[in-house]
Enzyme design. Structure first.
Site, PDB file in Angstrom:
ATOM      1  N   HIS A 118       0.964  -1.143   0.007  1.00 59.30           N
ATOM      2  CA  HIS A 118      -0.040   0.002  -0.032  1.00 59.30           C
ATOM      3  C   HIS A 118       0.811   1.348   0.089  1.00 59.30           C
ATOM      4  CE1 HIS A 118      -2.879  -2.678   1.639  1.00 59.30           C
ATOM      5  NE2 HIS A 118      -2.268  -3.028   2.557  1.00 59.30           N
ATOM      6  N   ALA A 178       5.851   1.237  13.376  1.00 58.89           N
ATOM      7  CA  ALA A 178       5.223   2.159  12.422  1.00 58.89           C
ATOM      8  C   ALA A 178       5.756   3.646  12.743  1.00 58.89           C
ATOM      9  CB  ALA A 178       3.619   2.257  12.775  1.00 58.89           C
TER      10      ALA A 178
END
Length: 179
Positions: A118, A178
């Site tokens: 993505h 992240a």
């Protein structure tokens, strides 16, 4: 000639061949596909609607999803690319690789079983086997003067939203959270 040789073309009037297209067995090409230069499609390759292919090789069983652009690159067996992916010149993608929506790859080597699914940019990079790159991750390959490489080792996991500032070497088995 392609149809006579068993290529399934959804609409011959909406296929534009501006070069040489070589196809294996059981190839399927959807509508509004543009082929330029030398393009080689292996057995059981599927090209989705509105794709642009220029001087590339796509190996057996690979699926190019709609609205993807592939230029001067090689894609291995049983992989998928897209939708809306851009594979730029100098890219080598191995077997069983997942390149997802809105992913751009430039001048990189992506080894087998990697996943970049993505919204990512991977430029001037070498990804070893089984690397996973999270959504929104980019390799910052240009520092204003020169281009540097990013190397990501086997089995590494890079979380979403990371900026990898080259030159950088991420060791095999590493995990980057992240952000």
């Amino acid at each position: 000639e392609l149809i006579a040789n068993g290529v399934l073309i959804h609409d011959p009037d909406r296929l534009d061949i501006r070069g040489v297209l070589t196809c294996g067995k059981d190839v399927e090409i959807d509508i509004n596909v543009v082929i330029e230069g030398n393009v080689v499609l292996g057995d059981e390759v599927f090209i989705g609607a509105n794709c642009f292919l220029n001087n590339c090789e796509i190996d057996n069983g690979t699926h190019i999803k709609p609205f993807s652009l592939i230029e001067d690159s090689i894609i291995g067996k049983k992989s998928f690319v897209g939708p809306y992916a851009r594979i730029r010149p100098g890219t080598l993608i191995a077997d069983n690789v997942q390149i997802g929506n809105f992913v751009e790859i430039k001048n990189s080597k992506i080894d087998s079983k990697c996943r970049i699914n993505h919204l990512s940019f991977i430029g001037d990079s070498d990804l070893e086997e089984q690397v996973t790159v999270g959504a929104g991750t980019i390799t910052c390959n240009h520092n204003g003067i020169e281009i540097n490489r990013t190397v990501i080792g086997k089995g590494a996991y890079v979380g979403s939203g990371c900026n990898l500032i080259a030159p950088i070497n991420i060791n095999h088995g590493s995990t980057i959270g992240a952000g």
